[in-house]
Design an enzyme around this catalytic site. Structure first.
Site, PDB file in Angstrom:
ATOM      1  N   GLY A 190      -0.351  12.845   1.982  1.00 43.94           N
ATOM      2  CA  GLY A 190      -1.060  14.110   1.823  1.00 43.94           C
ATOM      3  C   GLY A 190      -0.122  15.208   1.347  1.00 43.94           C
ATOM      4  O   GLY A 190       0.217  15.300   0.167  1.00 43.94           O
ATOM      5  N   GLY A 191       0.323  16.027   2.288  1.00 43.75           N
ATOM      6  CA  GLY A 191       1.119  17.208   1.951  1.00 43.75           C
ATOM      7  C   GLY A 191       2.288  16.934   1.004  1.00 43.75           C
ATOM      8  O   GLY A 191       2.519  17.690   0.049  1.00 43.75           O
ATOM      9  N   ASN A 232      -2.852  12.075  -1.860  1.00 43.00           N
ATOM     10  CA  ASN A 232      -4.158  12.680  -1.570  1.00 43.00           C
ATOM     11  C   ASN A 232      -3.942  14.193  -1.591  1.00 43.00           C
ATOM     12  O   ASN A 232      -3.367  14.747  -0.658  1.00 43.00           O
ATOM     13  CB  ASN A 232      -4.652  12.220  -0.185  1.00 43.00           C
ATOM     14  CG  ASN A 232      -5.891  12.976   0.256  1.00 43.00           C
ATOM     15  OD1 ASN A 232      -6.561  13.621  -0.560  1.00 43.00           O
ATOM     16  ND2 ASN A 232      -6.212  12.894   1.538  1.00 43.00           N
ATOM     17  N   TRP A 233      -4.400  14.804  -2.680  1.00 45.99           N
ATOM     18  CA  TRP A 233      -4.177  16.254  -2.818  1.00 45.99           C
ATOM     19  C   TRP A 233      -5.057  17.063  -1.876  1.00 45.99           C
ATOM     20  O   TRP A 233      -4.864  18.263  -1.727  1.00 45.99           O
ATOM     21  CB  TRP A 233      -4.456  16.696  -4.254  1.00 45.99           C
ATOM     22  CG  TRP A 233      -3.465  16.234  -5.284  1.00 45.99           C
ATOM     23  CD1 TRP A 233      -2.400  15.384  -5.085  1.00 45.99           C
ATOM     24  CD2 TRP A 233      -3.431  16.601  -6.667  1.00 45.99           C
ATOM     25  NE1 TRP A 233      -1.724  15.205  -6.272  1.00 45.99           N
ATOM     26  CE2 TRP A 233      -2.330  15.936  -7.253  1.00 45.99           C
ATOM     27  CE3 TRP A 233      -4.236  17.411  -7.470  1.00 45.99           C
ATOM     28  CZ2 TRP A 233      -2.016  16.078  -8.609  1.00 45.99           C
ATOM     29  CZ3 TRP A 233      -3.929  17.545  -8.824  1.00 45.99           C
ATOM     30  CH2 TRP A 233      -2.821  16.884  -9.372  1.00 45.99           C
ATOM     31  N   LYS A 234      -6.039  16.431  -1.282  1.00 46.62           N
ATOM     32  CA  LYS A 234      -7.030  17.143  -0.454  1.00 46.62           C
ATOM     33  C   LYS A 234      -7.622  18.310  -1.265  1.00 46.62           C
ATOM     34  O   LYS A 234      -7.735  18.207  -2.481  1.00 46.62           O
ATOM     35  CB  LYS A 234      -6.396  17.621   0.852  1.00 46.62           C
ATOM     36  CG  LYS A 234      -5.646  16.521   1.578  1.00 46.62           C
ATOM     37  CD  LYS A 234      -5.373  16.889   3.007  1.00 46.62           C
ATOM     38  CE  LYS A 234      -4.412  15.886   3.611  1.00 46.62           C
ATOM     39  NZ  LYS A 234      -4.541  15.807   5.044  1.00 46.62           N
ATOM     40  N   SER A 246       1.861  12.163   7.723  1.00 43.21           N
ATOM     41  CA  SER A 246       3.143  12.884   7.696  1.00 43.21           C
ATOM     42  C   SER A 246       4.291  12.046   7.126  1.00 43.21           C
ATOM     43  O   SER A 246       5.420  12.128   7.599  1.00 43.21           O
ATOM     44  CB  SER A 246       3.490  13.419   9.094  1.00 43.21           C
ATOM     45  OG  SER A 246       2.501  14.357   9.518  1.00 43.21           O
ATOM     46  N   GLU A 263     -10.758  13.213   7.595  1.00 40.15           N
ATOM     47  CA  GLU A 263     -11.299  14.579   7.454  1.00 40.15           C
ATOM     48  C   GLU A 263     -12.772  14.534   7.041  1.00 40.15           C
ATOM     49  O   GLU A 263     -13.542  15.428   7.393  1.00 40.15           O
ATOM     50  CB  GLU A 263     -10.429  15.373   6.460  1.00 40.15           C
ATOM     51  CG  GLU A 263      -9.082  15.727   7.093  1.00 40.15           C
ATOM     52  CD  GLU A 263      -7.938  15.904   6.134  1.00 40.15           C
ATOM     53  OE1 GLU A 263      -8.153  16.013   4.919  1.00 40.15           O
ATOM     54  OE2 GLU A 263      -6.777  15.930   6.612  1.00 40.15           O
ATOM     55  N   HIS A 317     -11.901   8.884   4.723  1.00 39.35           N
ATOM     56  CA  HIS A 317     -10.758   9.679   5.209  1.00 39.35           C
ATOM     57  C   HIS A 317     -11.178  10.374   6.507  1.00 39.35           C
ATOM     58  O   HIS A 317     -12.323  10.821   6.643  1.00 39.35           O
ATOM     59  CB  HIS A 317     -10.334  10.706   4.150  1.00 39.35           C
ATOM     60  CG  HIS A 317      -9.035  11.362   4.493  1.00 39.35           C
ATOM     61  ND1 HIS A 317      -8.946  12.371   5.421  1.00 39.35           N
ATOM     62  CD2 HIS A 317      -7.767  11.137   4.064  1.00 39.35           C
ATOM     63  CE1 HIS A 317      -7.681  12.740   5.543  1.00 39.35           C
ATOM     64  NE2 HIS A 317      -6.943  12.005   4.727  1.00 39.35           N
ATOM     65  N   GLU A 351      -4.397   5.504   9.017  1.00 39.87           N
ATOM     66  CA  GLU A 351      -3.970   6.894   9.166  1.00 39.87           C
ATOM     67  C   GLU A 351      -4.332   7.381  10.573  1.00 39.87           C
ATOM     68  O   GLU A 351      -5.477   7.816  10.806  1.00 39.87           O
ATOM     69  CB  GLU A 351      -4.660   7.772   8.137  1.00 39.87           C
ATOM     70  CG  GLU A 351      -4.347   7.396   6.709  1.00 39.87           C
ATOM     71  CD  GLU A 351      -4.522   8.586   5.780  1.00 39.87           C
ATOM     72  OE1 GLU A 351      -3.544   8.950   5.128  1.00 39.87           O
ATOM     73  OE2 GLU A 351      -5.615   9.162   5.744  1.00 39.87           O
ATOM     74  N   GLY A 361      -1.051  15.544   8.721  1.00 38.28           N
ATOM     75  CA  GLY A 361      -0.779  16.961   8.533  1.00 38.28           C
ATOM     76  C   GLY A 361      -0.141  17.625   9.745  1.00 38.28           C
ATOM     77  O   GLY A 361      -0.076  18.848   9.818  1.00 38.28           O
TER      78      GLY A 361
HETATM   79  C1  PEP Z   1      -3.723  12.313   4.364  1.00 38.77           C
HETATM   80  O1  PEP Z   1      -4.414  13.305   4.332  1.00 38.77           O
HETATM   81  O2  PEP Z   1      -4.195  11.253   3.937  1.00 38.77           O
HETATM   82  C2  PEP Z   1      -2.369  12.406   4.892  1.00 38.77           C
HETATM   83  C3  PEP Z   1      -1.734  11.305   5.183  1.00 38.77           C
HETATM   84  O3  PEP Z   1      -1.846  13.679   5.062  1.00 38.77           O
HETATM   85  P1  PEP Z   1      -0.338  14.065   5.441  1.00 38.77           P
HETATM   86  O4  PEP Z   1       0.586  13.171   4.648  1.00 38.77           O
HETATM   87  O5  PEP Z   1      -0.203  15.498   5.043  1.00 38.77           O
HETATM   88  O6  PEP Z   1      -0.179  13.841   6.896  1.00 38.77           O
END
Ligand code: PEP
Length: 249
Positions: A233-234, A12-14, A212, A99, A97, A168, A174
């Site tokens: 994500g990241g 997930n590039w956000k 994470s 967010e 998601h 999640e 994040g």
């Molecule tokens: C996400 O945004 O779906 C996510 C899991 O982010 P991160 O891996 O950065 O915690």
């Protein structure tokens, strides 16, 4: 009988990226071996769907979006429909998601409507669920997640194994703080039981962990019996890290 579930590693590039940075990242991803045991995918910002399509078309990596409209077409300024996504060759889409739930006020009912539209268009909806830290501390984590799933009961029933669910925990996204493998497994087992209770294809539904995930902790998380891969994500923004996570799946 043991059911073999699809294993997924989805990036997930956000709201990250640029044409130049994506070109480097995508060039790294196309080296992913086709025989990889896990299905690889990236969910990119809308303006980069065409770039993902061009770069990944001949690769083992699928592409998709991070959201879609619950409407089919019409006067919905700023929204993007399921058919627009499929026209770009997208095969999956994130819905719900945290967010989007947090910053865009998306309710579980809207998330369910989006998942239904995605399914009807032939997309794989990746339904994201998870509790906040306050909810976990109050001992309500499983109740909150069960409510989020219950809103999607029709989709879970109709879509069967085509639906993917990503757990999640909001406090792990994040933050660098990951659910422990046993915490994550306990919630994944509870999610699978809830999907069964709602009439979904529990044993065949891929359940992903997100929050994470890094190359250094992926193997232990993915080794849990009810964790079928990850939503990343990241760490999905660096090809070598993402591919190392994929290898762990
Ligand atoms: C996400 O945004 O779906 C996510 C899991 O982010 P991160 O891996 O950065 O915690």
């Amino acid at each position: 009988m043991t059911v073999r579930r699809a294993r997924w590693v989805i990036g997930n590039w956000k709201m990250n990226g640029s044409l130049a940075a994506n070109a480097t990242l995508l060039a790294g991803l196309v080296t992913a071996p086709r025989a990889d045991a896990a299905r690889l995918a990236v969910c990119v910002p809308y303006p980069y769907l065409a770039q993902a399509q061009a770069a990944l078309a001949q690769s083992a990596v699928a592409w998709g979006a991070q959201d879609l409209s619950a409407a089919a077409s019409g006067a919905y300024t700023g929204q993007v429909s399921a058919t627009m996504l499929t026209e770009f060759g997208a095969s999956l889409v994130l819905v719900g998601h945290s967010e989007r739930r947090q910053y865009n006020g998306e309710t579980s009912a809207l998330v369910a409507a989006k998942a239904a539209v995605a399914l009807a268009a032939g997309l794989t909806p990746v339904i994201c669920v998870g509790e906040t830290l306050a909810e976990r501390d109050a001992g309500r984590a499983q109740v909150v997640v069960a409510e989020q799933l219950a809103a999607c009961a029709d989709v879970l029933r109709d879509g069967g194994a085509r639906v993917v669910v990503a757990y999640e925990p909001v406090w792990a996204i994040g933050t660098g703080r990951t659910a422990s493998p046993s915490e994550a497994q306990a919630m994944h087992a509870a999610i699978r039981a809830e999907i069964a209770r709602l009439g979904g294809a529990a044993a065949a539904t891929s359940l992903l962990y997100g929050g994470s995930v890094k190359a250094s902790n992926a193997a232990e998380l993915f080794a849990q019996p009810d964790i079928d891969g990850g939503l990343i994500g990241g760490a999905s923004l660096v090809a070598a890290e993402f591919l190392a996570i994929a290898a762990a799946a």
